[in-house]
Every structure is written in structure tokens, then in C-alpha cells.
Design an enzyme around this catalytic site. Structure first.
Site, PDB file in Angstrom:
ATOM      1  N   SER A  50      -4.039  28.156  26.730  1.00 30.48           N
ATOM      2  CA  SER A  50      -4.333  29.061  27.824  1.00 30.48           C
ATOM      3  C   SER A  50      -3.056  29.811  28.152  1.00 30.48           C
ATOM      4  O   SER A  50      -2.000  29.196  28.366  1.00 30.48           O
ATOM      5  CB  SER A  50      -4.824  28.274  29.043  1.00 30.48           C
ATOM      6  OG  SER A  50      -5.253  29.162  30.052  1.00 30.48           O
ATOM      7  N   GLU A  51      -3.125  31.145  28.171  1.00 35.49           N
ATOM      8  CA  GLU A  51      -1.880  31.925  28.153  1.00 35.49           C
ATOM      9  C   GLU A  51      -1.035  31.769  29.406  1.00 35.49           C
ATOM     10  O   GLU A  51       0.143  32.106  29.411  1.00 35.49           O
ATOM     11  CB  GLU A  51      -2.159  33.405  27.891  1.00 35.49           C
ATOM     12  CG  GLU A  51      -2.957  34.106  28.971  1.00 35.49           C
ATOM     13  CD  GLU A  51      -4.332  34.475  28.465  1.00 35.49           C
ATOM     14  OE1 GLU A  51      -4.932  33.653  27.742  1.00 35.49           O
ATOM     15  OE2 GLU A  51      -4.805  35.571  28.799  1.00 35.49           O
ATOM     16  N   ASN A  52      -1.628  31.241  30.488  1.00 32.40           N
ATOM     17  CA  ASN A  52      -0.799  30.985  31.664  1.00 32.40           C
ATOM     18  C   ASN A  52       0.156  29.817  31.454  1.00 32.40           C
ATOM     19  O   ASN A  52       1.031  29.597  32.283  1.00 32.40           O
ATOM     20  CB  ASN A  52      -1.662  30.762  32.912  1.00 32.40           C
ATOM     21  CG  ASN A  52      -2.756  29.745  32.704  1.00 32.40           C
ATOM     22  OD1 ASN A  52      -3.480  29.801  31.712  1.00 32.40           O
ATOM     23  ND2 ASN A  52      -2.872  28.811  33.624  1.00 32.40           N
TER      24      ASN A  52
END
Lengths: 219, 225, 219, 225
Positions: A50-52
Site C-alpha cells: 500500500s503506497e502510504n
């Protein structure tokens, strides 16, 4: 379109899942791709990014176990699976841009026959967010798109040339829709699979670009 | 079940062949994968390009590879020490090509390679011999040296603890170049003191997430301190 | 030079220490600057950075407490003080290049009247290491040099124009030698302090560039 | 004794004045320094440039600053959510200027600012509207968008634990932009749930070393999970 033809969104997600493999590192874009998160089981050995800043994202928790510090790219509450790690956004996008993700699954407005991706902005829209889509699509080893084959107005989304603002050029490799699975090859689009109830002619008619039909699919 | 551990040092360097580019972590002896380097030496490959901060010491590590004529080029920031004649002599007799990059530039170029960036714009070395032959880019009235990203066929990394998915924790200043090289290796091999089951390492304590790691090999070492 | 004149290396280090302050983040270069590490006490509140990836470096441990994973920039065994942190080389040089270090103390072959620094290579030397010197000297807020005023052959090291290969241009702010403390100002070199036993004339004679002498020092 | 803790939110944003550039950590609600943002609102400064991944939600956080006409410009990757009309309306009536950078580019530009690099060479956005007006640099036959580094007068950061020297540990995905912004703020202020004495945090667990931090303020929060 009748409800008895083609794949539902959940069925599209299951069809994508069949193409993934144990040990694959996968990024899920906002929207339809996030459906995958609920289908995965630990036994499959697929590791979600998840890019966060999460590697090893798990499904949504029960409401009483929600944690504001464990959210997905759509800001929904998720969980961490055993073996997860967390990191800051620069490291997270180093994974993406640096070609470390095996597969990125993205939603899209349009995909062109050359693999151009338009998924962040509608034409004429003044204010839109791009988020991580542009980095993800230039960086992942394989960019796969999940989208409906036609717009609500019945316009094809698989096109010769995107009319929507581009996210990245020449990046999409495969497209999963409610009607079919279509590969983007150096020679253009190629039908890989038909959804139940659709014919080659249906898909060709719903696609605004030449569509090669291998004998194995065209039967 | 995903399990990146391999049973031996020999298996850990499988596929590391002649002519390849190899990153080697460490700063002096700290965080240097000596046992992996020994395995490379035993494997017998030649014409290697080594990217590392130093170039070995005495007859150990990278110095051993140089002394055995396995190295064609070294990219580093500090090749020479009081005890390292190997690289000096190999360069002087024209056997080894030496490319010097300032330490911070070297670190950043490796990170850029791993992060898919096209290069590094740095003030370091500007208008000195250190930037000779390198492009200079001017942006908003300031000039920067353009340094090229670095990637490697193999990255040899030394860590402390790893789990079977390749999540790595480094011990104190053992980190140095190791987490960066882990990002930049097409095949990243980590030698560690301890292997853990998946889930035993706190997600917040992981220094190198497993996505960067291809192989983990445990090397028995005496306990220090 | 007689041993009774000027500062010893340890005295130079103590003189530097007098210019540091509580809360200062300081990087020590290889060589003479590393002497500072043995002079600091926790009460001084000076936090040492070591470019291999330590903030909060402490003095050398007793031989039985040496730890190969806790070394300084010269690869000698050191310790971590309470409040220390460790990190990788890119973050370490982000601190340096990004202007986060208050003071960098470096050794040098030569310093020019414009603050050019030459400290990594002798003229004609074919193989030399630069290490972190170039990044440190362009990045630290204040670059201070510790060096002997003259070479072994009696040549000045404070010069109009460096004849040694440069590490960085226009970066040095202050120079501590066995004979004096000299500031590098926009107008050139300025004498800040004389070491015991030396006169202004001694220092002027040992300096190959104009040296301004404020009344307070020239007395 | 070095002690970077300050006694109040008001003291934490002391000196944050009209016209300044302010970085705000967080991704949605995760790792967002809401209490520091409230303190900025109460302080009353205007003409702020905000650098953040998002632009607030509903009437909270950055959206509150926009609704109170405190913001001149927003640099972000994803300004709009279903519930955030504040930024959209302010942009549409010409009150707020919006600069969009892709999320990975935004992160890297902030890191470049903190690391003293001259810019970022990225393939992201090349030959699309996302790179409009930006220089393109060609190196070794490949083209990259040149993105400018970002720095800020103040960086508002949310962490979990900090000691009095400003060493910070983040909780799970709370990190996101926070450690990067901590590097890029001329004055970096961190709001945390817990303050520790110096030496209580393991050196290997520190995410943001204290050198990047100027002020630490503890904010009482209910315990989650």
C-alpha cells in the site's frame, strides 16, 4: 447489458487473482483493485503493498479493531499480516518506481492500444488528484488494469488513442473487464479470454481499437 | 510458503557470473558480508565490477578478489587504507579501473538506482576534479553535478536478523550502505546472524523490507560484545 | 619550532572545543578532528555525527567492550551515548548535504584565502580516497579546519590559491592551527587568536596570503 | 541539558508567521498532526503555502485553514476527497493556487529538499500533462522530468514516541510523509503521544533522528486499539 452476462466486479477480482502467484508483490490501486484485498488468504502467499507505506497489508478489521495508523491507499482501515513492514513514502515509492513490485492493479478511465493509461482526470476537469497512480504505472513490472469495458454512456474504454489526460504512456500490459481479458502487446490489443455470455463480436464491437483474436479464444 | 532462506553460502551466490556488477555493503569491517565475499572468491568468477565504499583491507574481502585477479573495475569512495595495497597495485599496473565517487554521492546514486530515479543532482564536487567529465545542470540559477544512478546484478548485504520473507534488521552502524544496496541489486543476497520465522520481527523495526531481498543465508558467528 | 611554542594537537582540539556549544551537532573528520571525541563529556551536550551512520557517537570503549558494528569514520571502535540513533549512508549524508550539521571539523592539506578546501589528494597522487569529505564540506553550516600551520617542509598551508586538488570551493570558515586561529571572511583571512609563544609576525610569515590583524589580536 | 520539548501547542507553533511555507505530514487521517494544525489556525497566520499529500477533509485540518482563508497555495498529490469541498471551491474562486505533484515525486522532492539535492530526475509524468512546464533532462538516451526540491519554513509532523533530543518513532503507517518532512523543515515540530527520557529509545528503532527535530510537543490522546 443483462446481469446474467459477463463478470461482476467481484468476479473480475477473482479472475485477476487466478493470474497472481505465490510470492508476488502486488500494489492495489483505489477502487475496484481494492476488492482483491478481501479475496486473499494467507495460504496464497501474495504480499500486498500500500503506497502510504505498508508491505503486507491484510483485510479490513472488525470495527472494534480499527486502527487509524493502519489504512490503505483509499484511507480505509486495513490490517497488517505477519511479516509486514512499514516505511515512509519515499521508500514506498522507491519500491514502485524502482521496479520492485511484480504487479500493479489499477483502475482506469481509458487504456489505449499502445498501453497508454488514463486514470486520474476527466477531460476539462479543473481539479483532480493524481495520488500515486503516475509513479505506480511507470514503475511496476506489470501494470494490469481493472475496469468496465464500456462507460455508463456505452462508450468503449479500450481505445486507439486516449482522449482523457494520460497518467503514463505505454505501460499497461493486461486489462480485465466485465466482458473480457485483453492483453496489450507490441502489436496492439489481443483478446485473451471472454467473460461468460459474451462473444468475440460483442467484445470487438465494444472496443474502439483493432483487437487480435487468437484461435484458442475465437472458437 | 514463501521462504527466501538458502541452505549454504554456495547457494547464496548461485548465478553470480563473470562480468557482473556486484555491490558489497559495509564500511571497513562494519556490516561487510565477508563470508559472501569468500563464497564469490570460491565460485571463481572473473571480470567483476565491484561497487563498495572501500576496496577491502589487507588480503581480505574485496582485496582478496583483487589479489586473485577477479576484478575489472572498482567504484568506491575510499579505496585505500594503510593496509590495502591490493587495489593500489592493481590500479597502478592497469589491471583494475578505479572510479571514485564522494561517499554521499555514492550512497545517493545507489539509492537512485534502487528507486528508479534517473540520476542525482548534487552540489558535491562542483568545480573540482571530483566532477571532472560529469555533466553539470543549472536549475533556478544554481549549478549541480549530475551523477548517474547505480544498479547491480548482485547486491551482497550483511544484516543482523532476517525473517524468511527477507525482512532485515541491521545492528547499530552495520547499516551504512547495506539497506541502499539491498534496493539496487537485481538479486539481493543477505547474510545474517539470525533467521526468524515470519511475524517475529516487529513491522516498525524492519530496516529493509523483504521486497528488496531475494535470498537470505545464515552465517554462524561468535557472539560479539 | 620549539616544543614550548604553540599548541599541541590536543591543545588545538581543546581550543576548538571552546568554540562549540550545548546542543551543537558536530561531524568529526578523520585525523586530528577525531581527538575531540576523547575530550567531550556528556555534560557538554555536544552531539557527534559519524558519517557511516551514527548520531550520538561516544568515546572509545575499553578493549573488552569493542563492537565491530559501532565504529567511527576512521573505522576505530567507538560507543553510542544515550540518545544515539543509527541510520544508513544516504540518510547520514542527507544530514550533511542538507545543512543539518552545525559544525564539520575537518583536516586539510591547504585552505585558501577564499575558503577553498584541499584535503583529499596530493598533487600527482594517482590513487586517493575522498570518502565523505566533499559532501561534508559543501553541506555543513560551518566548516572548521584543524591542521598544522606549516607542512613538514615549512611550507604554508594557508594560501592565496590551493595547489592541491580541491575538495570544495569557498566553504571553510575558520582554521585552527598550532600557531593561531584564523577566520576566513568575505575579505580574506583574518587573525582571530595567537597560540602562546607566537607573534603576529610569526603567523604572517607562515601564511601565504594577506592576513588581516584586528587591533584586539595584534597587541 | 538538551530538551526540545515545549510546554504547549501554542509554543510549538511560535514563529509560524504570515506567508510561510508549511509542510504537513499525514495520509488522510493517518499521521496527520491535527492538533498542530488547530494551533496554526488559532495563531491566525495568513497567506500560507501548504505542502501535504492531501488537503484536509470536511472542515478539519488543512480544510479548516482553507475555509478560514489562511492559505494562498497548496502543493499536494491528492487534493480532493468525497468530503473535501474546501480546497475545490477555494481553487475555483481563485483564492488558492493548486500545484499538483505525483505522490512519489512529492515524497522525493521533499526528501531532496531535506538532503540538499538540487532536484529529482524522475520518469514519472513524462510526456503527460503532469510534467507540463517542467524541464526534461536527457541522460544516456533516457529522458527524465526534472522536479524541484521542496523545503519549508515549518514542518508539522505527527509521531508516536519521542525523546527530549527529538528522536522520533512512528506508529505503523503513521510514517508516510512525516519522516521526510522532518528533514525538510527549517523548523520541524513534532506532536507525539509519548515523551521519553533520553536513552529510553533503542538507537536501532529511531525513525527520525533528533538532528532533524526542533520542537517536541506531547498531545494527550485516547489510546487506540
Amino acid at each position: 447489458m443483462s446481469a446474467t452476462r459477463g463478470w461482476t466486479e467481484a468476479e473480475i477480482a477473482r479472475r485477476v487473482l487466478a493470474d497472481l502467484w505465490e510470492g508476488a508483490y502486488v500494489n492495489l490501486g483505489i477502487g475496484m483493485p481494492l476488492l482483491l484485498n478481501e479475496l486473499l488468504t494467507p495460504e496464497m502467499g501474495i504480499i500486498l503493498h500500500s503506497e502510504n507505506g505498508i508491505l503486507g497489508m491484510g483485510p479490513a478489521p472488525p470495527p472494534d479493531r480499527r486502527d487509524d495508523d493502519i489504512v490503505d491507499a483509499g484511507k480505509a482501515h486495513v490490517t497488517l499480516i505477519p511479516g509486514a513492514s512499514v516505511f515512509h513514502s519515499a521508500d514506498s515509492f522507491a519500491m514502485l518506481r524502482g521496479g520492485h513490485l511484480d504487479v500493479a492493479l489499477l483502475g482506469a478511465y481509458q487504456v489505449s492500444m499502445r498501453g497508454d493509461l488514463a486514470n486520474w482526470k476527466r477531460p476539462g476537469q479543473r481539479i483532480a488528484g493524481v495520488g500515486g497512480a503516475a509513479d505506480i504505472s511507470v514503475g511496476a513490472r506489470r501494470v494490469w488494469v481493472m475496469m468496465r469495458h464500456l462507460t455508463r454512456d456505452g462508450e468503449p474504454r479500450l481505445v486507439r488513442e486516449c482522449t482523457f489526460p494520460l497518467t503514463a504512456r505505454g505501460v499497461v500490459r493486461r486489462v480485465y473487464t466485465d466482458m473480457a481479458v485483453v492483453d496489450v502487446t507490441p502489436e496492439g490489443l489481443r483478446l485473451a479470454e471472454l467473460a461468460p455470455g459474451y462473444t468475440v463480436a460483442d467484445v470487438v464491437a465494444a472496443t474502439d481499437a483493432p483487437l487480435a483474436v487468437p484461435e484458442s479464444v475465437g472458437g | 510458503m514463501i521462504d527466501k532462506t538458502v541452505p549454504s553460502l554456495e547457494a547464496a551466490v548461485q548465478g553470480l557470473d563473470d562480468g557482473m556488477v556486484v555491490m558489497v555493503g559495509g564500511f571497513g569491517d562494519s556490516g561487510t558480508p565477508h563470508e559472501l565475499l569468500n563464497a564469490v572468491l570460491e565460485r571463481g568468477c572473473r571480470d567483476l565490477t565491484i561497487i563498495s565504499n572501500n576496496a577491502g583491507d589487507g588480503d581480505r574481502g574485496i582485496a582478496a578478489l583483487i589479489l586473485h585477479h577477479r576484478v575489472r573495475k572498482v567504484i568506491c569512495s575510499f579505496p585505500t587504507t594503510a593496509h590495502n595495497h591490493a587495489v593500489r597495485e592493481a590500479v597502478e599496473r592497469g589491471e583494475v579501473e578505479l572510479e571514485l565517487r564522494p561517499q554521499g554521492t555514492l550512497a545517493e546514486c545507489i539509492r537512485a538506482g534502487g528507486a528508479g530515479l534517473g540520476g542525482v543532482l548534487t552540489p558535491t564536487g562542483l568545480d573540482t576534479e571530483l566532477a571532472e567529465g560529469k555533466p553539470v545542470y543549472e536549475l533556478d540559477g544554481r549549478r549541480y553535478v549530475v551523477e548517474r544512478p547505480l544498479r547491480a546484478d548482485f547486491a551482497l548485504v550483511r544484516g543482523w536478523r532476517a525473517d524468511r520473507w527477507g525482512n532485515v534488521v541491521y545492528r547499530y552502524a552495520q547499516q551504512n550502505f547495506n539497506p541502499l544496496m539491498a534496493m539496487a541489486g537485481r538479486c539481493t543476497v543477505v547474510q545474517v546472524d539470525h533467521v526468524h520465522e515470519v511475524g517475529e520481527i516487529d513491522p516498525m523495526h524492519v530496516h529493509t523490507p523483504g521486497i528488496f531481498v531475494d535470498r537470505v543465508v545464515r552465517v554462524e558467528r561468535e557472539v560479539r560484545r
